[in-house]
Design an enzyme around this catalytic site. Structure first.
Site, PDB file in Angstrom:
ATOM      1  N   GLU A  49       0.857  -1.187   0.000  1.00 54.44           N
ATOM      2  CA  GLU A  49       0.000   0.000   0.000  1.00 54.44           C
ATOM      3  C   GLU A  49       0.888   1.230   0.000  1.00 54.44           C
ATOM      4  OE1 GLU A  49      -3.549   2.335   2.465  1.00 54.44           O
ATOM      5  OE2 GLU A  49      -2.692   0.482   3.282  1.00 54.44           O
ATOM      6  N   ASN A 104      -4.521   4.935  -2.218  1.00 55.83           N
ATOM      7  CA  ASN A 104      -5.713   5.538  -1.631  1.00 55.83           C
ATOM      8  C   ASN A 104      -6.238   6.662  -2.520  1.00 55.83           C
ATOM      9  OD1 ASN A 104      -6.057   4.409   1.303  1.00 55.83           O
ATOM     10  ND2 ASN A 104      -3.861   4.721   1.007  1.00 55.83           N
ATOM     11  N   GLU A 144      -7.890   2.176  -3.567  1.00 53.04           N
ATOM     12  CA  GLU A 144      -8.577   2.022  -2.288  1.00 53.04           C
ATOM     13  C   GLU A 144      -9.467   3.232  -2.030  1.00 53.04           C
ATOM     14  OE1 GLU A 144      -6.182   1.178   1.059  1.00 53.04           O
ATOM     15  OE2 GLU A 144      -5.257  -0.612   0.202  1.00 53.04           O
ATOM     16  N   ASP A 148     -11.946   0.451   1.677  1.00 53.47           N
ATOM     17  CA  ASP A 148     -11.065   0.615   2.831  1.00 53.47           C
ATOM     18  C   ASP A 148     -11.862   0.978   4.077  1.00 53.47           C
ATOM     19  OD1 ASP A 148      -8.692   0.709   4.182  1.00 53.47           O
ATOM     20  OD2 ASP A 148      -8.047   2.649   3.391  1.00 53.47           O
ATOM     21  N   GLU A 167      -6.417  -4.933   8.270  1.00 60.78           N
ATOM     22  CA  GLU A 167      -5.425  -3.889   8.508  1.00 60.78           C
ATOM     23  C   GLU A 167      -5.063  -3.820   9.986  1.00 60.78           C
ATOM     24  OE1 GLU A 167      -5.997  -0.209   5.680  1.00 60.78           O
ATOM     25  OE2 GLU A 167      -7.907  -0.653   6.650  1.00 60.78           O
TER      26      GLU A 167
END
Length: 512
Positions: A293, A348, A380, A410, A467
């Site tokens: 990520e 993201n 995400e 997410d 996560e």
């Protein structure tokens, strides 16, 4: 000039006008009497008649002036009533609220004042703009009336209720100094406000955030009180929709800091003081790194590290998120060649970015320019995107999937999901929020919740990643619940791209 000053000047003018008319009438009447006496001594009848007519005219003028001001008073009352009322909802307006709360907190050091306090609450419908865009202004006005009626029923006779502007409402109520009582009241208010509204065939979700301030000597000005409730509301919103907060002086300092962040961000989008770090995503059973990520970091030349939680929301509000987000996508496309071919990079994307009409086209062009396969990038999007217009979200998701990119939801589990909408969206992965992972071993139902979400993901045909995994115990409990894709400090912290070599066994030439 203030309204009070205007009223004072109007009253003075009225007194002078009526006094002048009355004084003129009295003077002319006295003159008429004198002329009549002179006429008795031999003066002409014409002088006496003229004096009488002039006196009567002056009296009529005074009467007209008096009648005019009486009519003016009635018109003024109608005008002031209109100013004090919100035409859309029938509630008080901001001006009406200001008059209503004047003196509420002026009970001095009375016994009742020591036991009770007046609170001013500002509450806003956070999704109102989206409701207007999707369903139209008429539906938006109807929603405002629904919300106004809800607040009025909740507050009752406890205090005044007003619509300030747009989708912002305010009301005052008296409560004891017991924080538990205040918490119970606000929880009940927000729970009632959060009930979806059914209009025809549409069920419209409602999300509200509230800010409070205690009325007192420091908040006598309505402008000051509302500004502070707005600061409290912004602070509450930072923790997610549906929250509330009480104003604290620290919030003013925080607001000053946010404004500084905004000004510095405007410079940074040009100087590029940002950098990316990458955190591994691991198949826990085999230990294989299956992806990374990309996480944005801001090292300010004077202040040092500034976390995303402090500047992303500011960037969204001031309109810079588009530039920052596109910089991140370009940087990922530049870096991706230094990673093994079998790993994906998750990026993201702010819901605000997806609102830009040309986002998908620009993203596609960036990938083509860098020769990047869309299959290697996963976008995400936070779970709160599900509160936006479902049709638009589904269309954007489909456009991204048509490019060949994966999409993950997410922060799943933070409370925004509409499961009916979720089943219709073309996403590929659910990311369990770290708050769920943190509770997995602390509460009896923690593992059951994780297992339920994992089964939901598998039923939808998508993968599930947890996560915030930090301990061996969390890893084992997640595996027992059926979740084997993980990310967190237990497997590796976010590091610069040069340091990701230690996460896999690829030869150095691949990463050079």
């Amino acid at each position: 000039m203030s309204s009070r000053s205007t009223v004072a000047h109007s009253s003075l003018f009225r007194l002078i006008t009526i006094f002048s008319s009355g004084f003129g009438a009295a003077s002319l009447s006295l003159w008429a009497v004198m002329m009549n006496q002179l006429d008795a001594a031999g003066a002409s009848d014409f002088n006496a008649i003229s004096a009488i007519i002039a006196g009567l005219s002056a009296l009529a003028g005074a009467g007209c002036a008096h009648a005019y001001f009486i009519g003016s008073d009635e018109a003024s009352k109608v005008y002031e009533a209109a100013l004090a009322t919100d035409s859309a909802t029938g509630l008080l307006s901001r001006e009406g609220l200001e008059k209503a709360v004047t003196g509420l907190d002026e009970s001095g050091e009375s016994h009742m004042h020591k036991l009770m306090r007046w609170m001013l609450v500002s509450i806003e419908v956070d999704t109102f703009r989206d409701i207007n865009q999707v369903h139209g202004a008429e539906t938006g006005d109807e929603i405002l009336r629904y919300i106004g009626d809800r607040i009025r029923r909740l507050v009752g006779d406890l205090g005044p209720v007003a619509r300030i502007t747009g989708s912002e409402f305010a009301f005052a109520f008296q409560v004891s100094h017991d924080e538990r009582e205040l918490h119970a009241v606000m929880t009940a208010v927000l729970e009632e406000m959060a009930r979806p509204i059914r209009l025809g065939h549409h069920v419209i979700p409602i999300f509200c955030t509230a800010g409070l301030v205690e009325l007192g000597p420091e908040n006598r000005s309505m402008a000051t009180a509302l500004r502070r409730t707005n600061l409290a509301r912004s602070n509450a919103r930072a923790g997610g929709l549906g929250n509330w907060a009480i104003y604290h002086p620290e919030m003013t300092r925080s607001d000053t800091y946010r404004k500084w962040i905004e000004s510095e961000l405007a410079k940074t989008v040009h100087t590029r003081d940002f950098e990316l770090v990458y955190q591994p995503q691991v198949q826990s059973i085999s230990g294989e790194v299956v992806g990374y990520e990309a996480l944005l970091r801001w090292n300010h030349p004077e202040k040092g590290y500034i976390p995303p939680s402090e500047f992303i929301s500011v960037a969204e509000k001031c309109g810079l998120i588009g530039q920052i987000g596109m910089w991140v996508l370009k940087r990922v496309c530049e870096d991706i060649a230094r990673f093994p071919q079998d790993v994906t990079i998750a990026v993201n994307v702010s819901p605000k970015q997806l609102e830009y009409p040309d986002f998908v086209a620009r993203f596609s062009e960036v990938m083509r320019a860098h020769g990047v396969s869309p299959k290697r990038i996963e976008l995400e999007v936070t779970e709160n995107i599900l509160i936006l217009d479902h049709f638009t979200v589904r269309r954007k998701f489909q456009e991204i999937r048509d490019l060949g990119c994966a999409i993950s939801i997410d922060d799943f589990g933070t409370g925004y999901s509409n499961l009916g909408y979720l089943t219709e969206l073309p996403f590929t992965k659910l990311k369990l929020d770290q708050s769920l992972v943190a509770r997995i071993g602390e509460h009896e139902n923690g593992a059951a919740v994780i297992s339920t979400v994992v089964n939901l993901g598998h039923a939808l045909g998508v993968s599930v990643l947890a996560e915030g995994v930090e301990t061996e115990a969390q890893k084992l409990l997640l595996e027992a619940a059926g979740c084997t894709l993980m990310q967190g400090y237990y497997f590796g912290k976010p590091v610069a791209i040069e340091d990701t070599r230690e996460e896999h066994d690829e030869p150095e030439s691949v990463l050079a």
